[in-house]
Design a protein around this motif. Structure first.
Motif, PDB file in Angstrom:
ATOM      1  N   TYR A   1       0.820  -1.212   0.000  1.00 45.98           N
ATOM      2  CA  TYR A   1       0.000   0.000   0.000  1.00 45.98           C
ATOM      3  C   TYR A   1       0.858   1.267   0.000  1.00 45.98           C
ATOM      4  N   THR A   2       2.022   1.208   0.629  1.00 47.61           N
ATOM      5  CA  THR A   2       2.916   2.370   0.590  1.00 47.61           C
ATOM      6  C   THR A   2       3.448   2.587  -0.820  1.00 47.61           C
ATOM      7  N   MET A   3       3.768   1.508  -1.514  1.00 44.16           N
ATOM      8  CA  MET A   3       4.204   1.626  -2.905  1.00 44.16           C
ATOM      9  C   MET A   3       3.116   2.278  -3.762  1.00 44.16           C
ATOM     10  N   LEU A   4       1.880   1.872  -3.544  1.00 44.22           N
ATOM     11  CA  LEU A   4       0.778   2.443  -4.326  1.00 44.22           C
ATOM     12  C   LEU A   4       0.595   3.927  -4.017  1.00 44.22           C
ATOM     13  N   ARG A   5       0.766   4.301  -2.757  1.00 44.40           N
ATOM     14  CA  ARG A   5       0.665   5.727  -2.406  1.00 44.40           C
ATOM     15  C   ARG A   5       1.785   6.531  -3.050  1.00 44.40           C
ATOM     16  N   GLU A   6       2.982   5.964  -3.079  1.00 47.69           N
ATOM     17  CA  GLU A   6       4.102   6.665  -3.711  1.00 47.69           C
ATOM     18  C   GLU A   6       3.836   6.898  -5.196  1.00 47.69           C
ATOM     19  N   LEU A   7       3.150   5.964  -5.824  1.00 51.96           N
ATOM     20  CA  LEU A   7       2.840   6.112  -7.249  1.00 51.96           C
ATOM     21  C   LEU A   7       1.849   7.245  -7.495  1.00 51.96           C
ATOM     22  N   ASP A   8       1.130   7.659  -6.458  1.00 46.22           N
ATOM     23  CA  ASP A   8       0.205   8.788  -6.589  1.00 46.22           C
ATOM     24  C   ASP A   8       0.921  10.128  -6.517  1.00 46.22           C
ATOM     25  N   ARG A   9       2.117  10.115  -5.947  1.00 41.54           N
ATOM     26  CA  ARG A   9       2.853  11.368  -5.785  1.00 41.54           C
ATOM     27  C   ARG A   9       3.568  11.721  -7.076  1.00 41.54           C
ATOM     28  N   GLN A  10       3.564  13.005  -7.385  1.00 43.78           N
ATOM     29  CA  GLN A  10       4.179  13.454  -8.632  1.00 43.78           C
ATOM     30  C   GLN A  10       5.672  13.155  -8.653  1.00 43.78           C
ATOM     31  N   SER A  11       6.310  13.310  -7.511  1.00 46.86           N
ATOM     32  CA  SER A  11       7.738  13.005  -7.417  1.00 46.86           C
ATOM     33  C   SER A  11       7.937  11.909  -6.382  1.00 46.86           C
ATOM     34  N   GLY A  12       7.296  10.779  -6.620  1.00 47.43           N
ATOM     35  CA  GLY A  12       7.362   9.680  -5.671  1.00 47.43           C
ATOM     36  C   GLY A  12       8.762   9.103  -5.548  1.00 47.43           C
ATOM     37  N   GLU A  13       9.031   8.506  -4.396  1.00 43.73           N
ATOM     38  CA  GLU A  13      10.341   7.911  -4.156  1.00 43.73           C
ATOM     39  C   GLU A  13      10.483   6.612  -4.947  1.00 43.73           C
ATOM     40  N   PRO A  14      11.724   6.201  -5.229  1.00 39.91           N
ATOM     41  CA  PRO A  14      11.924   4.841  -5.743  1.00 39.91           C
ATOM     42  C   PRO A  14      11.401   3.827  -4.734  1.00 39.91           C
ATOM     43  N   LEU A  15      11.066   2.657  -5.203  1.00 34.94           N
ATOM     44  CA  LEU A  15      10.377   1.679  -4.358  1.00 34.94           C
ATOM     45  C   LEU A  15      11.242   0.466  -4.032  1.00 34.94           C
TER      46      LEU A  15
ATOM     47  N   GLN B   1      -7.958  -0.332 -12.042  1.00 41.66           N
ATOM     48  CA  GLN B   1      -7.715  -0.955 -13.346  1.00 41.66           C
ATOM     49  C   GLN B   1      -7.346   0.060 -14.420  1.00 41.66           C
ATOM     50  N   ASN B   2      -7.743   1.307 -14.215  1.00 43.97           N
ATOM     51  CA  ASN B   2      -7.368   2.349 -15.179  1.00 43.97           C
ATOM     52  C   ASN B   2      -5.992   2.935 -14.891  1.00 43.97           C
ATOM     53  N   ARG B   3      -5.291   2.363 -13.914  1.00 46.78           N
ATOM     54  CA  ARG B   3      -3.924   2.778 -13.587  1.00 46.78           C
ATOM     55  C   ARG B   3      -3.005   1.565 -13.758  1.00 46.78           C
ATOM     56  N   PRO B   4      -2.562   1.290 -14.974  1.00 44.82           N
ATOM     57  CA  PRO B   4      -1.796   0.061 -15.232  1.00 44.82           C
ATOM     58  C   PRO B   4      -0.553  -0.101 -14.369  1.00 44.82           C
ATOM     59  N   VAL B   5       0.148   0.986 -14.075  1.00 43.42           N
ATOM     60  CA  VAL B   5       1.367   0.865 -13.274  1.00 43.42           C
ATOM     61  C   VAL B   5       1.029   0.366 -11.869  1.00 43.42           C
ATOM     62  N   LYS B   6      -0.054   0.858 -11.310  1.00 47.75           N
ATOM     63  CA  LYS B   6      -0.484   0.370  -9.996  1.00 47.75           C
ATOM     64  C   LYS B   6      -0.869  -1.110 -10.066  1.00 47.75           C
ATOM     65  N   CYS B   7      -1.618  -1.465 -11.097  1.00 48.62           N
ATOM     66  CA  CYS B   7      -2.032  -2.866 -11.252  1.00 48.62           C
ATOM     67  C   CYS B   7      -0.818  -3.785 -11.361  1.00 48.62           C
ATOM     68  N   LEU B   8       0.130  -3.396 -12.180  1.00 52.17           N
ATOM     69  CA  LEU B   8       1.323  -4.223 -12.378  1.00 52.17           C
ATOM     70  C   LEU B   8       2.155  -4.309 -11.101  1.00 52.17           C
ATOM     71  N   THR B   9       2.149  -3.242 -10.315  1.00 53.18           N
ATOM     72  CA  THR B   9       2.867  -3.255  -9.036  1.00 53.18           C
ATOM     73  C   THR B   9       2.243  -4.267  -8.081  1.00 53.18           C
ATOM     74  N   ILE B  10       0.919  -4.296  -8.030  1.00 46.97           N
ATOM     75  CA  ILE B  10       0.219  -5.278  -7.190  1.00 46.97           C
ATOM     76  C   ILE B  10       0.509  -6.694  -7.677  1.00 46.97           C
ATOM     77  N   MET B  11       0.425  -6.895  -8.978  1.00 49.98           N
ATOM     78  CA  MET B  11       0.660  -8.224  -9.553  1.00 49.98           C
ATOM     79  C   MET B  11       2.091  -8.680  -9.294  1.00 49.98           C
ATOM     80  N   TRP B  12       3.038  -7.756  -9.428  1.00 48.49           N
ATOM     81  CA  TRP B  12       4.443  -8.104  -9.157  1.00 48.49           C
ATOM     82  C   TRP B  12       4.609  -8.540  -7.705  1.00 48.49           C
TER      83      TRP B  12
END
Length: 332
Positions: free
Chosen positions: A146-160, A193-204
């Motif tokens: 969930y922290t990774m997903l929140r970081e993806l919402d930030r414009q300048s999110g941290e590396p994960l 589902q309309n945010r592919p990067v988030k979906c792929l992060t969950i799947m990974w």
């Protein structure tokens, strides 16, 4: 939720800034303001780790001794709250493993990347803390995802990278953690589902379990990836993951009993029926995996399980059914 050591430091820093920093003195002679906006200088109180050119370089630069000190301090402050220790571990690693972020599935790297980059001493620290906190590891897994997903919402999110390392370390020892709440994660996946990067992060994240336990990997694939196999932005990774999973586990017997007719026939349709949601190249890739999927479905004694599949096979024997599919009930 318990406050971590890093949360405490951040709040203390903000409080000190408000209470201790005096307002800037006004100059004696005020100059007329320029029409050009002045450049803002970054705050000196902002704490950031230097960015590294590569993740390998970041791991080499990480001070394991300092990490040990921070974790010891965390355990002193919160002796009865191991959840805080684990979150501080994840936060520390993510703060210091600052390197360019790769695409979310890391498909071009080894299956255990980035955890494979941890040195012996760092790995010992991570595994040692995880071993002490077995009961709350599911909470750390969820926290990292969930922290990774929140970081993806930030414009300048941290590396994960730090959170990825923790996820892999957890699932290496406890792969079943990934399958404890699959229905909730499927709901989460569909909600973004309309945010592919988030979906792929969950799947990974969930898929890491499969590289250490075939049965858990199949559960993740059938429970999370098969339901979204028809989604164009996700289907390529779903099939690539399945291919890697089946190549990594040459012995399929540990996957027997996971797949039944309910899961098998959607795969059959995706593999053989023309003009479905998969592109021709992905359909061909899935068809190459199909013989091994059939072995997993029929199990150790296909002659005794085939009768449970035969009605659904026969229902597909229509004039429009591809010839390859018509022959399937008789090929095993």
């Amino acid at each position: 939720m318990s406050e971590t050591l890093y949360d405490s430091f951040e709040k203390m820093g903000k409080k000190q800034n408000k209470e201790q920093v005096p307002p800037a003195a006004e100059p004696e002679n005020k100059k007329p303001s320029s029409s050009k906006p002045s450049k803002k200088t970054p705050s000196s109180s902002t704490v950031t780790s230097p960015a590294h050119k590569s993740l390998e370089e970041a791991f080499k630069a990480l001070d394991v001794g300092d990490l040990k000190e921070q974790l010891a301090h965390s355990q002193t402050l919160f002796p009865e709250n191991p959840s805080v220790w684990l979150k501080d571990l994840a936060g520390y690693l993510n703060l210091h493993l600052t390197a360019p972020e790769a695409e979310p599935t890391l498909s071009s790297y080894a299956h255990d990347y980035p955890y494979c980059l941890t040195g012996k001493e760092l790995k010992g620290v991570i595994k040692g803390l995880i071993a002490r906190c077995g009961d709350i590891l599911p909470d750390l897994f969820d926290h990292c995802v969930y922290t990774m997903l929140r970081e993806l919402d930030r414009q300048s999110g941290e590396p994960l990278h730090g959170y990825r390392v923790c996820i892999q370390a957890i699932l290496q020892d406890k792969p079943r953690i990934a399958t404890q709440n699959l229905s909730e994660y499927l709901e989460l996946l569909r909600s973004v589902q309309n945010r592919p990067v988030k979906c792929l992060t969950i799947m990974w994240a969930l898929g890491q379990a499969g590289f250490f336990d075939l049965s858990q990997g199949l559960r993740v694939w059938l429970g999370i990836m098969l339901p979204v196999l028809g989604v164009k932005s996700l289907s390529s990774y779903a099939i690539a993951y399945l291919e890697r999973l089946l190549l990594l586990h040459a012995n399929l017997t540990k996957g027997f009993g996971i797949m039944g007719p309910k899961e098998f026939f959607p795969l059959l349709d995706f593999a053989f029926m023309p003009k479905n949601a998969l592109s021709p190249s992905l359909q061909e890739q899935l068809r190459r995996l199909y013989p091994r999927l059939k072995v997993l479905a029929f199990g150790a004694k296909p002659e005794s399980t085939l009768h449970t599949y035969l009605p659904s096979f026969l229902s597909r024997a229509t004039p429009h059914c591809p010839d390859d599919m018509k022959r399937e009930p008789f090929v095993y």
